[in-house]
Design a protein around this motif. Structure first.
Motif, PDB file in Angstrom:
ATOM      1  N   ARG A 167       0.952  -1.072   0.114  1.00 23.38           N
ATOM      2  CA  ARG A 167       0.216  -0.231   0.001  1.00 23.38           C
ATOM      3  C   ARG A 167       0.923   1.277   0.179  1.00 23.38           C
ATOM      4  O   ARG A 167       0.571   2.190   0.615  1.00 23.38           O
ATOM      5  N   SER A 168       1.808   1.102  -0.697  1.00 21.72           N
ATOM      6  CA  SER A 168       2.758   2.366  -0.879  1.00 21.72           C
ATOM      7  C   SER A 168       2.212   3.520  -1.885  1.00 21.72           C
ATOM      8  O   SER A 168       1.260   3.133  -2.240  1.00 21.72           O
ATOM      9  N   ASN A 169       2.448   4.508  -1.325  1.00 18.28           N
ATOM     10  CA  ASN A 169       1.915   5.972  -2.284  1.00 18.28           C
ATOM     11  C   ASN A 169       2.351   5.754  -3.587  1.00 18.28           C
ATOM     12  O   ASN A 169       1.842   6.438  -4.357  1.00 18.28           O
ATOM     13  N   HIS A 190      -1.781  -5.725   2.970  1.00 18.63           N
ATOM     14  CA  HIS A 190      -0.558  -5.112   3.862  1.00 18.63           C
ATOM     15  C   HIS A 190      -0.075  -5.981   4.453  1.00 18.63           C
ATOM     16  O   HIS A 190      -0.542  -6.967   5.015  1.00 18.63           O
ATOM     17  N   SER A 191       0.713  -5.657   5.514  1.00 17.31           N
ATOM     18  CA  SER A 191       1.645  -6.300   6.403  1.00 17.31           C
ATOM     19  C   SER A 191       0.493  -6.515   7.546  1.00 17.31           C
ATOM     20  O   SER A 191       0.674  -7.871   8.329  1.00 17.31           O
ATOM     21  N   ARG A 192      -0.686  -6.135   7.902  1.00 19.66           N
ATOM     22  CA  ARG A 192      -1.577  -6.511   8.770  1.00 19.66           C
ATOM     23  C   ARG A 192      -2.646  -7.107   8.456  1.00 19.66           C
ATOM     24  O   ARG A 192      -3.541  -7.239   8.956  1.00 19.66           O
ATOM     25  N   MET A 266       8.688  -0.730 -17.806  1.00 14.87           N
ATOM     26  CA  MET A 266       8.078  -0.116 -18.075  1.00 14.87           C
ATOM     27  C   MET A 266       7.722   1.299 -17.175  1.00 14.87           C
ATOM     28  O   MET A 266       7.240   2.447 -17.472  1.00 14.87           O
ATOM     29  N   THR A 267       8.500   1.310 -16.100  1.00  9.19           N
ATOM     30  CA  THR A 267       8.372   2.377 -15.063  1.00  9.19           C
ATOM     31  C   THR A 267       9.245   3.434 -15.947  1.00  9.19           C
ATOM     32  O   THR A 267       8.697   4.659 -15.895  1.00  9.19           O
ATOM     33  N   ILE A 268      10.373   3.205 -16.255  1.00  6.23           N
ATOM     34  CA  ILE A 268      11.276   4.218 -17.138  1.00  6.23           C
ATOM     35  C   ILE A 268      10.365   4.796 -18.343  1.00  6.23           C
ATOM     36  O   ILE A 268      10.571   6.071 -18.597  1.00  6.23           O
TER      37      ILE A 268
HETATM   38  P1  NDP Z   1       7.284  -0.050   0.543  1.00  8.02           P
HETATM   39  O1  NDP Z   1       8.416  -0.628   1.190  1.00  8.02           O
HETATM   40  O2  NDP Z   1       7.164   1.420   0.145  1.00  8.02           O
HETATM   41  O3  NDP Z   1       6.068  -0.705   0.780  1.00  8.02           O
HETATM   42  C1  NDP Z   1       5.856  -2.155   0.902  1.00  8.02           C
HETATM   43  C2  NDP Z   1       4.498  -2.521   1.044  1.00  8.02           C
HETATM   44  O4  NDP Z   1       4.364  -4.045   1.328  1.00  8.02           O
HETATM   45  C3  NDP Z   1       4.023  -1.907   2.455  1.00  8.02           C
HETATM   46  O5  NDP Z   1       2.474  -1.465   2.302  1.00  8.02           O
HETATM   47  C4  NDP Z   1       3.972  -3.040   3.612  1.00  8.02           C
HETATM   48  O6  NDP Z   1       2.805  -3.170   4.433  1.00  8.02           O
HETATM   49  C5  NDP Z   1       3.731  -4.247   2.547  1.00  8.02           C
HETATM   50  N1  NDP Z   1       4.238  -5.519   3.169  1.00  8.02           N
HETATM   51  C6  NDP Z   1       5.393  -5.570   3.491  1.00  8.02           C
HETATM   52  N2  NDP Z   1       5.791  -6.917   3.786  1.00  8.02           N
HETATM   53  C7  NDP Z   1       4.630  -7.510   3.765  1.00  8.02           C
HETATM   54  C8  NDP Z   1       4.058  -8.756   4.179  1.00  8.02           C
HETATM   55  N3  NDP Z   1       5.074  -9.809   4.645  1.00  8.02           N
HETATM   56  N4  NDP Z   1       2.699  -9.320   3.766  1.00  8.02           N
HETATM   57  C9  NDP Z   1       1.933  -8.361   3.244  1.00  8.02           C
HETATM   58  N5  NDP Z   1       2.431  -6.884   3.142  1.00  8.02           N
HETATM   59  C10 NDP Z   1       3.637  -6.501   3.291  1.00  8.02           C
HETATM   60  O7  NDP Z   1       7.695  -0.650  -1.116  1.00  8.02           O
HETATM   61  P2  NDP Z   1       7.501  -0.064  -2.558  1.00  8.02           P
HETATM   62  O8  NDP Z   1       5.920   0.049  -2.974  1.00  8.02           O
HETATM   63  O9  NDP Z   1       8.255   1.012  -2.793  1.00  8.02           O
HETATM   64  O10 NDP Z   1       8.122  -1.003  -3.402  1.00  8.02           O
HETATM   65  C11 NDP Z   1       7.576  -2.630  -3.291  1.00  8.02           C
HETATM   66  C12 NDP Z   1       8.542  -3.349  -4.280  1.00  8.02           C
HETATM   67  O11 NDP Z   1       8.402  -2.874  -5.407  1.00  8.02           O
HETATM   68  C13 NDP Z   1      10.251  -3.238  -3.633  1.00  8.02           C
HETATM   69  O12 NDP Z   1      10.467  -4.331  -4.000  1.00  8.02           O
HETATM   70  C14 NDP Z   1      10.704  -2.289  -4.663  1.00  8.02           C
HETATM   71  O13 NDP Z   1      11.895  -2.293  -4.965  1.00  8.02           O
HETATM   72  C15 NDP Z   1       9.633  -2.364  -5.789  1.00  8.02           C
HETATM   73  N6  NDP Z   1       9.690  -1.490  -6.973  1.00  8.02           N
HETATM   74  C16 NDP Z   1       9.926  -1.687  -8.271  1.00  8.02           C
HETATM   75  C17 NDP Z   1       9.629  -0.953  -9.159  1.00  8.02           C
HETATM   76  C18 NDP Z   1       9.958  -1.073 -10.652  1.00  8.02           C
HETATM   77  O14 NDP Z   1      10.021  -0.360 -11.464  1.00  8.02           O
HETATM   78  N7  NDP Z   1       9.779  -2.389 -10.865  1.00  8.02           N
HETATM   79  C19 NDP Z   1       9.150   0.556  -8.784  1.00  8.02           C
HETATM   80  C20 NDP Z   1       9.072   0.620  -7.341  1.00  8.02           C
HETATM   81  C21 NDP Z   1       9.261  -0.110  -6.433  1.00  8.02           C
HETATM   82  P3  NDP Z   1       2.691  -1.965   5.570  1.00  8.02           P
HETATM   83  O15 NDP Z   1       2.175  -0.848   4.928  1.00  8.02           O
HETATM   84  O16 NDP Z   1       1.639  -2.539   6.448  1.00  8.02           O
HETATM   85  O17 NDP Z   1       4.074  -1.901   6.278  1.00  8.02           O
END
Ligand code: NDP
Length: 284
Positions: A167-169, A190-192, A266-268
């Protein structure tokens, strides 16, 4: 198995080709091209590679790019001054602040200082808010790229159960909103989250963005599900792995993105796309 792969490289090349044609056209007609400024503070290794890749991608499609590499101890004020200058710089249509920023700098304050009209990452609250309301906005590049890939492969979204893991922004929340706009029934985990496996096993589409290597196992996935793996995790072996146990999940899925070669390119590409859109808006 190859026919199950959602090939982000291929879709990327197609879109980058379209961007290049348009940029060439602009160059020939008006001799001005879109411009992207990348700001990097400190010497984080992966960030340097990302910025270099973005510069190369710009060059390949004819987008002007400039890099601003600032030392680790740059003050917040100096960084804000640079952003202010770029906000007013005519030949710059997109500003990218490479994250993470050093700890002494307030990331939110810095991201919010970027002119929303040049916020090609889609991180500014104005753009996030517009996305939320379904108004035109710069859409964060990773979720935007995911939707483009689904569209390219004509994967039906409407009425499907989509589960977004994370659930990241910058990934999870905007991905969920985009899927909702396309009329999926969306669950965000998410993690909860309780009973995560059960929720995942009911998904027609899974977007995994948690940053945990090989977390999503075949036992959690419904037969025929579409799997989008956003995760980029470096294993002890030095190899990259996604958030999905690709080797085992592929046989159960109908389509799946590999890591690398799926969401990453795709991101770039969507960053280039947003920069072109920003330029087009500035001349319209
Ligand atoms: P963040 O760390 O900001 O967010 C991670 C999210 O995952 C949080 O919401 C967290 O929950 C949840 N989470 C973590 N562990 C668990 C679990 N065990 N079970 C359920 N939910 C969990 O990460 P990002 O969104 O920035 O990035 C996620 C991944 O994507 C990373 O590997 C990053 O490198 C990759 N990424 C890849 C990109 C690409 O271009 N391919 C671009 C951006 C990111 P909670 O909110 O409860 O903590």
């Amino acid at each position: 198995m190859d026919d199950k792969i959602i090939d982000g490289k291929l879709v990327s090349e197609k879109i980058r080709g379209e961007i290049k044609i348009r940029v060439d056209e602009l160059k020939n007609n008006s001799s001005s091209v879109p411009g992207l400024a990348a700001v990097l503070v400190g010497d984080d290794g992966p960030s340097q590679i990302y910025v270099r890749n973005k510069r190369k991608a710009c060059e390949n499609v004819g987008i002007y790019s400039e890099e601003h590499k600032l030392p680790e101890d740059t003050s917040e004020d100096d960084l804000l001054n640079l952003i202010n200058k770029l906000n007013n710089q005519k030949n710059i249509n997109g500003i990218l602040i490479q994250l993470p920023l050093p700890k002494h700098i307030n990331e939110t304050k810095v991201l919010n200082s970027v002119n929303p009209d040049k916020d090609v990452d889609g991180f500014h609250p104005v753009n996030a808010g517009n996305l939320f309301e379904g108004k035109p906005s710069f859409i964060a590049c990773t979720p935007h790229g995911i939707v483009k890939m689904l569209e390219h492969y004509k994967i039906e979204i409407e009425g499907k159960n989509a589960v977004v893991l994370g659930r990241s922004n910058i990934v999870g929340k905007p991905a969920a909103i985009l899927l909702l706009q396309k009329n999926a029934t969306v669950t965000i985990c998410h993690s909860r989250t309780k009973n995560l496996e059960k929720v995942l096993s009911e998904a027609d589409i899974i977007v995994a963005a948690i940053g945990r290597a090989n977390f999503v196992k075949d036992s959690m996935v419904k037969e025929g599900a579409v799997i989008i793996d956003v995760g980029i995790n470096r294993l002890d072996t030095g190899k990259l792995a996604g958030d999905v146990d690709f080797q085992n999940v592929i046989s159960k899925s109908s389509m799946i993105t590999p890591v690398p070669g799926g969401v990453g390119p795709m991101t770039i590409t969507m960053l280039l796309w947003n920069t072109l859109q920003s330029f087009e808006k500035s001349i319209s």
